[in-house]
Write a protein that holds these residues in place. Structure first.
Motif, PDB file in Angstrom:
ATOM      1  N   GLU A 294       0.811  -1.193   0.000  1.00 30.51           N
ATOM      2  CA  GLU A 294       0.000   0.000   0.000  1.00 30.51           C
ATOM      3  C   GLU A 294       0.848   1.248   0.000  1.00 30.51           C
ATOM      4  O   GLU A 294       2.016   1.236   0.308  1.00 30.51           O
ATOM      5  CB  GLU A 294      -0.969   0.024   1.191  1.00 30.51           C
ATOM      6  CG  GLU A 294      -0.327  -0.032   2.543  1.00 30.51           C
ATOM      7  CD  GLU A 294      -0.056  -1.454   2.961  1.00 30.51           C
ATOM      8  OE1 GLU A 294       1.057  -1.690   3.439  1.00 30.51           O
ATOM      9  OE2 GLU A 294      -0.905  -2.316   2.778  1.00 30.51           O
TER      10      GLU A 294
ATOM     11  N   ASP B  68      -7.690  -4.335  -2.350  1.00 31.33           N
ATOM     12  CA  ASP B  68      -9.140  -4.553  -2.225  1.00 31.33           C
ATOM     13  C   ASP B  68      -9.816  -4.761  -3.578  1.00 31.33           C
ATOM     14  O   ASP B  68     -11.026  -4.934  -3.664  1.00 31.33           O
ATOM     15  CB  ASP B  68      -9.801  -3.405  -1.436  1.00 31.33           C
ATOM     16  CG  ASP B  68      -9.524  -2.044  -2.056  1.00 31.33           C
ATOM     17  OD1 ASP B  68      -8.997  -2.002  -3.183  1.00 31.33           O
ATOM     18  OD2 ASP B  68      -9.833  -1.022  -1.420  1.00 31.33           O
TER      19      ASP B  68
ATOM     20  N   GLU C 254     -10.098 -11.581   5.491  1.00 28.89           N
ATOM     21  CA  GLU C 254     -11.167 -10.631   5.143  1.00 28.89           C
ATOM     22  C   GLU C 254     -10.650  -9.201   5.227  1.00 28.89           C
ATOM     23  O   GLU C 254     -10.918  -8.380   4.345  1.00 28.89           O
ATOM     24  CB  GLU C 254     -12.350 -10.816   6.096  1.00 28.89           C
ATOM     25  CG  GLU C 254     -13.096 -12.117   5.872  1.00 28.89           C
ATOM     26  CD  GLU C 254     -14.343 -12.193   6.749  1.00 28.89           C
ATOM     27  OE1 GLU C 254     -15.371 -12.669   6.255  1.00 28.89           O
ATOM     28  OE2 GLU C 254     -14.288 -11.783   7.931  1.00 28.89           O
ATOM     29  N   THR C 255      -9.922  -8.922   6.287  1.00 28.55           N
ATOM     30  CA  THR C 255      -9.394  -7.562   6.467  1.00 28.55           C
ATOM     31  C   THR C 255      -8.375  -7.250   5.378  1.00 28.55           C
ATOM     32  O   THR C 255      -8.394  -6.166   4.785  1.00 28.55           O
ATOM     33  CB  THR C 255      -8.717  -7.446   7.857  1.00 28.55           C
ATOM     34  OG1 THR C 255      -9.627  -7.952   8.828  1.00 28.55           O
ATOM     35  CG2 THR C 255      -8.353  -6.014   8.178  1.00 28.55           C
TER      36      THR C 255
ATOM     37  N   SER D 149     -10.221  -6.729   2.150  1.00 28.41           N
ATOM     38  CA  SER D 149     -11.455  -5.943   2.287  1.00 28.41           C
ATOM     39  C   SER D 149     -12.653  -6.690   1.698  1.00 28.41           C
ATOM     40  O   SER D 149     -13.378  -6.167   0.838  1.00 28.41           O
ATOM     41  CB  SER D 149     -11.326  -4.572   1.608  1.00 28.41           C
ATOM     42  OG  SER D 149     -10.199  -3.904   2.077  1.00 28.41           O
TER      43      SER D 149
ATOM     44  N   ARG E 142     -15.842  -9.899   2.572  1.00 33.81           N
ATOM     45  CA  ARG E 142     -16.508 -10.659   3.624  1.00 33.81           C
ATOM     46  C   ARG E 142     -16.646 -12.089   3.128  1.00 33.81           C
ATOM     47  O   ARG E 142     -17.066 -12.319   1.984  1.00 33.81           O
ATOM     48  CB  ARG E 142     -17.884 -10.069   3.928  1.00 33.81           C
ATOM     49  CG  ARG E 142     -18.345 -10.360   5.356  1.00 33.81           C
ATOM     50  CD  ARG E 142     -19.647  -9.662   5.654  1.00 33.81           C
ATOM     51  NE  ARG E 142     -20.804 -10.416   5.159  1.00 33.81           N
ATOM     52  CZ  ARG E 142     -21.279 -11.519   5.739  1.00 33.81           C
ATOM     53  NH1 ARG E 142     -20.706 -12.007   6.813  1.00 33.81           N
ATOM     54  NH2 ARG E 142     -22.327 -12.140   5.228  1.00 33.81           N
TER      55      ARG E 142
END
Ligand code: ATP
Length: 444
Positions: free
Chosen positions: A49, A277, A426-427, A430, A432
């Motif tokens: 990132e 993401d 998941e985190t 990003s 579910r």
């Protein structure tokens, strides 16, 4: 920055590479890429990132508009490729122009195929020297890439491509050595080689392969190739190349630390990156099944196995031992399964892949040797018997389904303790990952 890199560069092309992003290629250092946003496609620095500012990359939306030769175009169309995918339309024109490229794109979107197209196009049929080298982390992927080259290059007269992978149960096995000797002279006149790094280094050391005339090095699954045991071999090969040769690195994942390393290999590359993401494909539905404790995973798997009626499935485990164990359990219960892991002799690995690709076996129990790049279009379900050890592997595993816009599904069996690991995934991406509804498999 450029000065510091030049200072740190080993003096001779023969010296041992530093395992850091500072080694140079051949006799000339690579200039650092522009990381302030020029040429950078959408993204926040790949799977990492922050570092890269998003900027649009132009696209050429038809193969005909690219500078592809007529015989290559014919091959593409005959192979069923009508138009380029997004990453192909962004990266291929730059590759064809001779520029270094770092291309990240979601799994199954045509990166490996793009390397095959670039390889075929780069070859001058009049020369019988090795001109293009493609490196892949596994034998199966190197072989698959060679097959794609053969198909796309079918109309290129005089094209000679060869696969170079180790044989037997490992490079040190007697069988493997025997096979190596037999193939010693089979690279004469070959213009494209698709190889694993270990095999390529072995052939270089023997003098069987000469890479001084290689104009294009394509590295598939580049992040994997720059980590673990493969990094040093990649450097060795890279340093044997002519300093003017073009470098193309591709992968679905590009962790920030590996992204930083790519500067050592490339000169002002076009960088196409995807934010974390945006890496998971919408076409792949992801679920988990809470099995409580490890001992119930087998029951849960058998239950799922009986309900899978369509397509093919890969069940991923984290170790070779577990792979064998699980296959034995399932076979004892009367389920037919294939097994693939890195301890198997190559002949058996080939046979397993052949029957799986042909659809003759529907379920494959595999380690991560099968998680990257393998393309089986009928594969619609990925099952994580074990959750993978890192997020990148999760992404590559689930990407075995849902190839090139097809629908796919990924189901992870998790114990109560593994729920936290699932949340981490998941985190990271990003996303579910919900619990699997009971009627889910009916729609596969
Ligand atoms: N332009 C195209 N048109 C039609 N099909 C394509 C095209 N490009 C690639 N494909 C097909 O899409 C599938 C996935 O391609 P490929 O294996 O190159 O993807 P990838 O991005 O390298 O995947 P991975 O990230 O898993 O390594 C293959 O079956 C391939 O033949």
């Amino acid at each position: 920055m450029a000065k510091e890199k030049a200072r740190l560069k080993p003096k001779s092309g023969l010296s041992k590479p530093a395992l850091s992003p500072v080694a140079g290629k051949g006799h000339a250092p690579k200039r650092p890429s522009n990381t302030n946003g020029d040429d950078t496609a959408a993204g926040r620095g790949g799977s990492g990132e922050g570092a890269i500012v998003p900027q649009a990359v132009s696209r050429v939306t038809s193969f005909e508009q690219m500078t592809l030769r007529e015989d290559v175009l014919r091959g593409l169309f005959a192979y069923g490729y009508e138009r380029p995918s997004r990453v192909q339309s962004q990266a291929l024109p730059a590759i064809l122009s001779g520029r270094d490229v770092l291309a990240q794109a979601q799994s199954g979107t045509g990166k490996t195929s793009m390397t095959a197209i670039a390889a075929v196009q780069a070859v001058r049929a009049s020369s019988s020297e090795l001109q293009v080298l493609i490196l892949s982390p596994t034998r199966e992927l190197a072989t698959q890439t060679h097959d794609v080259i053969t198909n796309i290059g079918q109309f290129v007269r005089g094209l000679r491509s060869q696969c170079a992978v180790g044989g037997g149960s490992g490079s040190s096995s007697k069988k493997g050595q025997g096979q190596s000797k037999r193939s010693v002279n089979s690279y004469a006149g070959v213009q494209i080689v698709s190889a694993t790094p270990g095999r390529a280094c072995d052939l270089l050391a023997r003098g069987t392969l000469t890479v001084r005339k290689v104009r294009l090095l394509l590295v598939d699954e580049a992040d994997e190739m720059m980590t673990r045991g493969l990094q040093e071999r990649l450097y060795d090969i890279y340093r044997a190349l002519d300093s003017r040769s073009q470098i193309v690195l591709v992968s679905a994942t590009m962790p920030a630390d590996v992204l930083a390393m790519t500067d050592a290999f490339t000169t002002e590359p076009l960088r196409i990156l995807v934010a974390r993401d945006a890496l998971t494909l919408e076409g792949i539905r992801q679920f988990y099944v809470d099995v409580g404790t490890e001992q119930w995973k087998l029951d849960a798997l058998c239950d799922l196995y009986e309900r899978i009626t369509v397509g093919q499935c890969v069940v991923f485990v984290n170790s070779r031992k577990k792979c064998e164990w699980l296959a034995r359990q399932l076979q004892a219960l009367g389920f037919g399964v294939g097994v693939l892991h890195g301890d198997m002799v190559q002949r058996d690995r080939d046979e397993v892949m052949r029957t799986f690709r042909a659809g003759a076996s529907r379920v494959l129990i595999a380690t991560d040797v099968c998680s990257r790049g393998i393309d089986v279009q009928q594969l619609s379900l990925v099952l994580n018997f074990d959750l993978p050890r890192d997020p990148e592997s999760y992404l590559h595993r689930i990407g075995r389904s849902g190839r090139f816009g097809r629908r796919g599904m990924a189901i992870s069996l998790v114990t109560s303790e593994e729920r936290a690991q699932l949340r981490t995934l998941e985190t990271f991406f990003s996303i579910r990952i919900p619990a699997m509804p009971s009627d889910t498999l009916d729609v596969l």
